[in-house]
Design a protein around this motif. Sequence first.
Motif, PDB file in Angstrom:
ATOM      1  N   ASN A  57      12.619 -15.054 -18.019  1.00 44.95           N
ATOM      2  CA  ASN A  57      11.467 -14.908 -19.069  1.00 44.95           C
ATOM      3  C   ASN A  57      11.464 -16.329 -19.550  1.00 44.95           C
ATOM      4  OD1 ASN A  57       9.095 -13.442 -20.421  1.00 44.95           O
ATOM      5  ND2 ASN A  57      10.614 -13.700 -22.288  1.00 44.95           N
ATOM      6  N   VAL A  58      12.748 -17.161 -19.770  1.00 42.98           N
ATOM      7  CA  VAL A  58      12.621 -18.426 -20.296  1.00 42.98           C
ATOM      8  C   VAL A  58      11.705 -19.331 -19.519  1.00 42.98           C
ATOM      9  CG1 VAL A  58      14.049 -20.499 -20.806  1.00 42.98           C
ATOM     10  CG2 VAL A  58      14.783 -18.333 -21.566  1.00 42.98           C
ATOM     11  N   LEU A  59      11.782 -19.317 -18.144  1.00 43.14           N
ATOM     12  CA  LEU A  59      11.163 -20.082 -17.196  1.00 43.14           C
ATOM     13  C   LEU A  59       9.634 -19.672 -17.346  1.00 43.14           C
ATOM     14  CD1 LEU A  59      11.295 -22.041 -14.969  1.00 43.14           C
ATOM     15  CD2 LEU A  59      11.361 -20.147 -13.265  1.00 43.14           C
ATOM     16  N   LYS A  60       9.316 -18.340 -17.174  1.00 45.94           N
ATOM     17  CA  LYS A  60       8.031 -18.029 -17.562  1.00 45.94           C
ATOM     18  C   LYS A  60       7.431 -18.688 -18.694  1.00 45.94           C
ATOM     19  CE  LYS A  60       5.033 -13.853 -18.105  1.00 45.94           C
ATOM     20  NZ  LYS A  60       5.224 -12.416 -18.247  1.00 45.94           N
ATOM     21  N   LYS A  61       8.096 -18.621 -19.782  1.00 45.14           N
ATOM     22  CA  LYS A  61       7.397 -18.972 -21.008  1.00 45.14           C
ATOM     23  C   LYS A  61       7.195 -20.707 -20.926  1.00 45.14           C
ATOM     24  CE  LYS A  61       6.877 -14.913 -22.889  1.00 45.14           C
ATOM     25  NZ  LYS A  61       5.788 -14.418 -22.964  1.00 45.14           N
ATOM     26  N   ALA A  62       8.234 -21.241 -20.404  1.00 45.11           N
ATOM     27  CA  ALA A  62       8.234 -22.659 -20.394  1.00 45.11           C
ATOM     28  C   ALA A  62       7.156 -23.314 -19.281  1.00 45.11           C
ATOM     29  CB  ALA A  62       9.524 -23.309 -19.639  1.00 45.11           C
ATOM     30  N   THR A  63       6.533 -22.446 -18.508  1.00 44.50           N
ATOM     31  CA  THR A  63       5.672 -22.597 -17.563  1.00 44.50           C
ATOM     32  C   THR A  63       4.288 -22.077 -17.646  1.00 44.50           C
ATOM     33  OG1 THR A  63       6.421 -20.994 -15.953  1.00 44.50           O
ATOM     34  CG2 THR A  63       7.324 -23.225 -15.424  1.00 44.50           C
ATOM     35  N   SER A  64       4.133 -21.496 -18.934  1.00 47.00           N
ATOM     36  CA  SER A  64       2.765 -20.978 -19.374  1.00 47.00           C
ATOM     37  C   SER A  64       2.230 -21.291 -20.818  1.00 47.00           C
ATOM     38  CB  SER A  64       2.860 -19.450 -19.320  1.00 47.00           C
ATOM     39  OG  SER A  64       3.935 -19.008 -20.153  1.00 47.00           O
ATOM     40  N   LEU A  65       2.778 -22.877 -20.976  1.00 48.33           N
ATOM     41  CA  LEU A  65       2.508 -23.332 -22.315  1.00 48.33           C
ATOM     42  C   LEU A  65       0.871 -23.629 -22.309  1.00 48.33           C
ATOM     43  CD1 LEU A  65       5.451 -25.896 -22.619  1.00 48.33           C
ATOM     44  CD2 LEU A  65       5.190 -23.723 -23.745  1.00 48.33           C
ATOM     45  N   SER A  73      11.367 -33.335 -27.941  1.00 54.53           N
ATOM     46  CA  SER A  73      11.672 -32.272 -27.075  1.00 54.53           C
ATOM     47  C   SER A  73      12.414 -31.103 -27.524  1.00 54.53           C
ATOM     48  CB  SER A  73      12.628 -33.050 -25.991  1.00 54.53           C
ATOM     49  OG  SER A  73      12.034 -34.153 -25.249  1.00 54.53           O
ATOM     50  N   LEU A  74      13.106 -31.126 -28.535  1.00 54.03           N
ATOM     51  CA  LEU A  74      13.740 -29.971 -29.076  1.00 54.03           C
ATOM     52  C   LEU A  74      12.861 -28.929 -29.753  1.00 54.03           C
ATOM     53  CD1 LEU A  74      16.952 -31.993 -30.599  1.00 54.03           C
ATOM     54  CD2 LEU A  74      17.122 -30.177 -29.306  1.00 54.03           C
ATOM     55  N   THR A  75      11.756 -29.606 -30.575  1.00 56.14           N
ATOM     56  CA  THR A  75      10.979 -28.632 -30.891  1.00 56.14           C
ATOM     57  C   THR A  75      10.245 -27.622 -29.892  1.00 56.14           C
ATOM     58  OG1 THR A  75       8.928 -30.211 -30.870  1.00 56.14           O
ATOM     59  CG2 THR A  75      10.426 -30.052 -33.056  1.00 56.14           C
ATOM     60  N   LEU A  76      10.178 -28.331 -28.643  1.00 55.08           N
ATOM     61  CA  LEU A  76       9.575 -27.735 -27.395  1.00 55.08           C
ATOM     62  C   LEU A  76      10.415 -26.579 -27.058  1.00 55.08           C
ATOM     63  CD1 LEU A  76       7.127 -27.414 -25.521  1.00 55.08           C
ATOM     64  CD2 LEU A  76       8.362 -29.194 -24.126  1.00 55.08           C
ATOM     65  N   LEU A  77      11.733 -27.078 -26.921  1.00 52.26           N
ATOM     66  CA  LEU A  77      12.571 -25.994 -26.493  1.00 52.26           C
ATOM     67  C   LEU A  77      12.629 -24.851 -27.442  1.00 52.26           C
ATOM     68  CD1 LEU A  77      15.022 -25.028 -24.622  1.00 52.26           C
ATOM     69  CD2 LEU A  77      16.614 -26.298 -26.344  1.00 52.26           C
ATOM     70  N   ALA A  78      12.676 -24.749 -28.665  1.00 54.46           N
ATOM     71  CA  ALA A  78      12.566 -24.077 -29.774  1.00 54.46           C
ATOM     72  C   ALA A  78      11.312 -23.274 -29.562  1.00 54.46           C
ATOM     73  CB  ALA A  78      12.528 -24.427 -31.143  1.00 54.46           C
ATOM     74  N   HIS A  79      10.332 -23.783 -29.179  1.00 52.27           N
ATOM     75  CA  HIS A  79       8.885 -23.221 -29.002  1.00 52.27           C
ATOM     76  C   HIS A  79       9.094 -22.013 -27.955  1.00 52.27           C
ATOM     77  CE1 HIS A  79       4.602 -22.645 -29.052  1.00 52.27           C
ATOM     78  NE2 HIS A  79       4.716 -22.525 -27.598  1.00 52.27           N
ATOM     79  N   VAL A  80       9.506 -22.611 -26.793  1.00 51.62           N
ATOM     80  CA  VAL A  80       9.750 -21.811 -25.655  1.00 51.62           C
ATOM     81  C   VAL A  80      10.801 -20.414 -26.145  1.00 51.62           C
ATOM     82  CG1 VAL A  80      10.754 -21.541 -23.148  1.00 51.62           C
ATOM     83  CG2 VAL A  80       9.225 -23.522 -24.184  1.00 51.62           C
ATOM     84  N   LEU A  81      11.772 -20.610 -26.560  1.00 57.04           N
ATOM     85  CA  LEU A  81      12.623 -19.731 -27.018  1.00 57.04           C
ATOM     86  C   LEU A  81      12.091 -18.683 -27.920  1.00 57.04           C
ATOM     87  CD1 LEU A  81      15.972 -21.656 -27.346  1.00 57.04           C
ATOM     88  CD2 LEU A  81      15.240 -20.269 -25.598  1.00 57.04           C
ATOM     89  N   ARG A  82      11.247 -19.094 -28.980  1.00 54.02           N
ATOM     90  CA  ARG A  82      10.645 -18.355 -29.803  1.00 54.02           C
ATOM     91  C   ARG A  82       9.625 -17.429 -29.100  1.00 54.02           C
ATOM     92  NH1 ARG A  82      11.208 -22.827 -33.558  1.00 54.02           N
ATOM     93  NH2 ARG A  82      12.533 -22.240 -35.133  1.00 54.02           N
ATOM     94  N   SER A 134      15.272 -15.255 -32.682  1.00 55.19           N
ATOM     95  CA  SER A 134      15.374 -13.766 -32.485  1.00 55.19           C
ATOM     96  C   SER A 134      16.494 -13.232 -33.249  1.00 55.19           C
ATOM     97  CB  SER A 134      15.375 -13.633 -31.308  1.00 55.19           C
ATOM     98  OG  SER A 134      14.206 -14.058 -30.637  1.00 55.19           O
ATOM     99  N   GLY A 135      16.913 -13.810 -34.469  1.00 58.67           N
ATOM    100  CA  GLY A 135      18.218 -13.443 -35.135  1.00 58.67           C
ATOM    101  C   GLY A 135      19.717 -13.734 -34.351  1.00 58.67           C
TER     102      GLY A 135
END
Length: 399
Positions: free
Chosen positions: A342-350, A323-332, A66-67
């Motif tokens: 929102n971070v929590l929301k995205k992590a719990t809706s994979l 694990s890091l690629t998963l974190l990056a996926h959530v942040l994107r 996100s820049g």
Amino acid sequence: MRAIAMCCAGVLAVTGGMARAENGVTATEILIGQTMPYSGPLSSYSGLGKVAQAYFDKVNAEGGISGRKLKLHSLDDAYSPPKTVEQTRRLVEQDEVLLVFGSLGTATNSAVHRYLNGKKVPQLFITTGASKWADPKHFPWTMGGMASYHSEGVIYAKHVLRTKPDAKIAILSQNDDFGRDYVSAFKRGLGDKAASMIVAEAVYEATQPTIDSQLATLKASGANVFFGVAIGKFGSQMIRRSAEMGFKPDLFLVPTSVTSIATILAPAGLENATGLVSAAYLKNINDPQWADDADVKEYFAFMKQYMPSADPHDTTYASGYTSLTLLAHVLRACGDDLSRANVLKKATSLNKVSLPLLLPGITVTTGPDDYLLFQQLRMQRFDGKSWVGFGDLIEDQEP
């Protein structure tokens, strides 16, 4: 008034349209925190912190998220819960990180579990598989980053029942939630045969210098199956000293956290580790069957570019990389809404997320009531050089 209006406009501009500013997020940066045992009995796992910094360097070189550039504050807790509390408070209250990621250890994460949930700071993909991390009702801000110890323990028990029905089992475990989770699940998997099959049990403290006395007791039991729930230097000690004592069971089971060839098996002696049986949800980067795999090639290319002095064959780095690629996926997936909620929301809706190095057929799916990332495993055996998978994927069989 005009100056104030211009100031407010400037604030809105630098926040990129976010509804409100969040700790750890600026117009140019996302600050992530973690604690790691850079010293102490589990310092062999410190590579997880080092690969995190390298991966953040890779993401930043590719334009960030996100820049914004990712910035990591990774602090040494020496695998000491009081130190974890001190360092985590620093990350949250002084550094003001957006979230805590990948911190290692059951006892250490337990020490800050309630604190981070009280502060509503995401405690994401931590490096422990204790069952307590999948409790969204009571601790919604915490998610484990490994296969559940419970699921894994049950699967090992099923393997024993299938391949060694006359087993006489000895168990060694660390005296904390890490050890207790594995052992209770293993016994549950054995069912009503547990009492007759288990002939000896011993525990050790993470502060002990050696586990020789425990191993001598277990050897004397006459067991022909050994389930060794030990990590870090104790994992290496367990494997090496068992061989030196002549304790060579027909089936020697170890958890996934004891499978690193570079940090655990090599110090124990690869000849002593030959024949060990474990489980996996990741491709073994050292197994010839994956030599031409695109994910494995990409991983080695990453290591060559961003960690050129490290041993790329150390599976600790590989597991951290995934694990890091998963974190990056959530942040994107958060887009420009990088709020903690929102971070929590995205992590719990994979939904069936594919990650590099996962075994074929394994994806990650989570929900508001399901925090378990990896619910399928495959058995593997160490042949003296690498871990070789066998059999089909096993679904999570936790009752």
